[in-house]
Design an enzyme around this catalytic site. Sequence first.
Site, short mmCIF file in Angstrom:
data_model
loop_
_atom_site.label_atom_id
_atom_site.label_comp_id
_atom_site.label_asym_id
_atom_site.label_seq_id
_atom_site.Cartn_x
_atom_site.Cartn_y
_atom_site.Cartn_z
N ASP A 17 0.85 -1.19 0.00
CA ASP A 17 0.00 0.00 0.00
C ASP A 17 0.89 1.24 0.00
O ASP A 17 2.02 1.21 0.49
CB ASP A 17 -0.91 -0.03 1.24
CG ASP A 17 -2.12 0.88 1.08
OD1 ASP A 17 -2.38 1.34 -0.05
OD2 ASP A 17 -2.80 1.13 2.09
N GLY A 18 0.36 2.33 -0.56
CA GLY A 18 1.07 3.61 -0.49
C GLY A 18 1.69 4.07 -1.80
O GLY A 18 2.43 5.05 -1.82
N ARG B 255 0.43 7.65 -2.40
CA ARG B 255 1.07 8.63 -1.51
C ARG B 255 2.52 8.87 -1.90
O ARG B 255 3.02 9.99 -1.83
CB ARG B 255 0.96 8.15 -0.05
CG ARG B 255 -0.37 8.49 0.58
CD ARG B 255 -0.63 7.69 1.82
NE ARG B 255 -1.16 6.36 1.48
CZ ARG B 255 -1.53 5.47 2.38
NH1 ARG B 255 -1.43 5.75 3.67
NH2 ARG B 255 -2.03 4.31 2.01
N TRP B 256 3.20 7.82 -2.31
CA TRP B 256 4.60 7.94 -2.73
C TRP B 256 4.70 8.91 -3.92
O TRP B 256 5.56 9.79 -3.96
CB TRP B 256 5.12 6.55 -3.12
CG TRP B 256 6.56 6.51 -3.52
CD1 TRP B 256 7.63 6.26 -2.72
CD2 TRP B 256 7.09 6.71 -4.85
NE1 TRP B 256 8.79 6.30 -3.45
CE2 TRP B 256 8.49 6.57 -4.76
CE3 TRP B 256 6.52 6.99 -6.09
CZ2 TRP B 256 9.33 6.69 -5.86
CZ3 TRP B 256 7.35 7.12 -7.20
CH2 TRP B 256 8.74 6.98 -7.08
N HIS C 151 2.49 3.46 -9.04
CA HIS C 151 2.19 2.05 -9.34
C HIS C 151 3.34 1.42 -10.13
O HIS C 151 3.70 0.27 -9.91
CB HIS C 151 0.88 1.94 -10.13
CG HIS C 151 -0.32 2.37 -9.35
ND1 HIS C 151 -0.52 1.98 -8.05
CD2 HIS C 151 -1.39 3.15 -9.67
CE1 HIS C 151 -1.66 2.51 -7.61
NE2 HIS C 151 -2.20 3.23 -8.57
N LEU D 181 10.69 -20.62 -4.33
CA LEU D 181 9.59 -19.82 -3.77
C LEU D 181 8.29 -19.98 -4.57
O LEU D 181 8.32 -20.01 -5.80
CB LEU D 181 10.02 -18.34 -3.82
CG LEU D 181 8.96 -17.29 -3.49
CD1 LEU D 181 8.71 -17.22 -1.98
CD2 LEU D 181 9.37 -15.91 -4.01
C1 IPE Z 1 -5.50 -2.74 -0.38
O1 IPE Z 1 -5.11 -1.44 -0.57
C2 IPE Z 1 -5.57 -3.47 -1.69
C3 IPE Z 1 -4.29 -3.73 -2.32
C4 IPE Z 1 -3.13 -3.49 -1.78
C5 IPE Z 1 -4.33 -4.32 -3.63
P1 IPE Z 1 -6.18 -0.27 -0.74
O2 IPE Z 1 -5.43 1.01 -0.77
O3 IPE Z 1 -7.08 -0.55 -1.87
O4 IPE Z 1 -7.03 -0.42 0.60
P2 IPE Z 1 -7.86 0.65 1.43
O5 IPE Z 1 -8.90 1.23 0.53
O6 IPE Z 1 -6.89 1.68 1.90
O7 IPE Z 1 -8.43 -0.13 2.57
C1 IPE Z 2 -1.45 0.29 -3.46
O1 IPE Z 2 -1.25 1.67 -3.46
C2 IPE Z 2 -1.69 -0.25 -4.85
C3 IPE Z 2 -3.06 -0.71 -5.11
C4 IPE Z 2 -4.00 -0.82 -4.22
C5 IPE Z 2 -3.40 -1.08 -6.48
P1 IPE Z 2 -2.45 2.70 -3.44
O2 IPE Z 2 -2.85 3.02 -4.82
O3 IPE Z 2 -3.56 2.18 -2.58
O4 IPE Z 2 -1.77 3.96 -2.76
P2 IPE Z 2 -2.37 4.93 -1.67
O5 IPE Z 2 -2.94 4.10 -0.58
O6 IPE Z 2 -3.40 5.75 -2.34
O7 IPE Z 2 -1.21 5.75 -1.21
MG MG Z 3 -4.05 2.37 -0.64
#
Ligand code: IPE
Ligand code: IPE
Ligand code: MG
Length: 240
Positions: free
Chosen positions: A19-20, A23-24, A36, A130
């Site tokens: 996740d993130g 934001r990154w 992404h 793995l």
């Molecule tokens: C969870 O991340 C799903 C994946 C990492 C693929 P999200 O960014 O979609 O989750 P929420 O909305 O913050 O819970």
């Molecule tokens: C995780 O990063 C990737 C996916 C869920 C596809 P996010 O796209 O959720 O990034 P944030 O949470 O908005 O920073």
């Molecule tokens: Mg996210």
Amino acid sequence: MGLNLDGMVVPKHVALILDGNGRWAKKRGLPRTMGHKEGCATVEKTVETAARLGIEYLTVYGFSTENWNRSADEVGALMQLFRYYMVRLLKVAKANNVRVKMIGDRTRFDKDIIEGINKLERETADNTGLTFVIAVNYGGRDEITRAVKRLAADCASGRLDPETVTEGTVASYLDTAGIPDPDLLIRTSGELRLSNYLLWQVAYTEFYITDCLWPDFNEDELKQAIIAYNKRDRRFGGVK
Ligand code: IPE
Ligand code: IPE
Ligand code: MG
């Protein structure tokens, strides 16, 4: 890299919520898609690192059933990246003796993506290192719902006697059939929630949350999680 895992137990199965990415990218004034893209490169590196550290199963949450609700532009960009990285992943998997498996409902993807997924699984099926499990169009509730549908159909057709159904039977209908439950779940970017990930499977998994944004995740971050895992007092209902 720096940290040393000598004498430590390497968890057999590590599950990751990456996740993130958004934001990154935002921090750098870049479009989310760039986050992404960078995140995909981090997945590739993490697969190599996990294989080298002797982790047996690595399950990564790449796209949730809820992620379709993002803007059409972002979903489209994610699908394009997926297409591109599937080809790269096949090379990485072959070079590192990695077996790839996808969990989630792949039927919702475009035909060429489904074929790519099938090819990845087929061409790496005999690898013995793995096992890299990618969760795409994955949701824990969706997985359980699809499993219940098939289980109910088998009961209705007489192939399965409802009286004989055990937890093991239920597990065998899930996408993760045959894969041991995760020992360690890592979530990047600091959110304290599961976001519909592996709801059944993480019943006794140890959780590790880091503020590190996914594109910044690296070998030392993974090792830090393993070091933290080694300090846990794992119990299963009070029993070790
Ligand atoms: C969870 O991340 C799903 C994946 C990492 C693929 P999200 O960014 O979609 O989750 P929420 O909305 O913050 O819970
Ligand atoms: C995780 O990063 C990737 C996916 C869920 C596809 P996010 O796209 O959720 O990034 P944030 O949470 O908005 O920073
Ligand atoms: Mg996210």
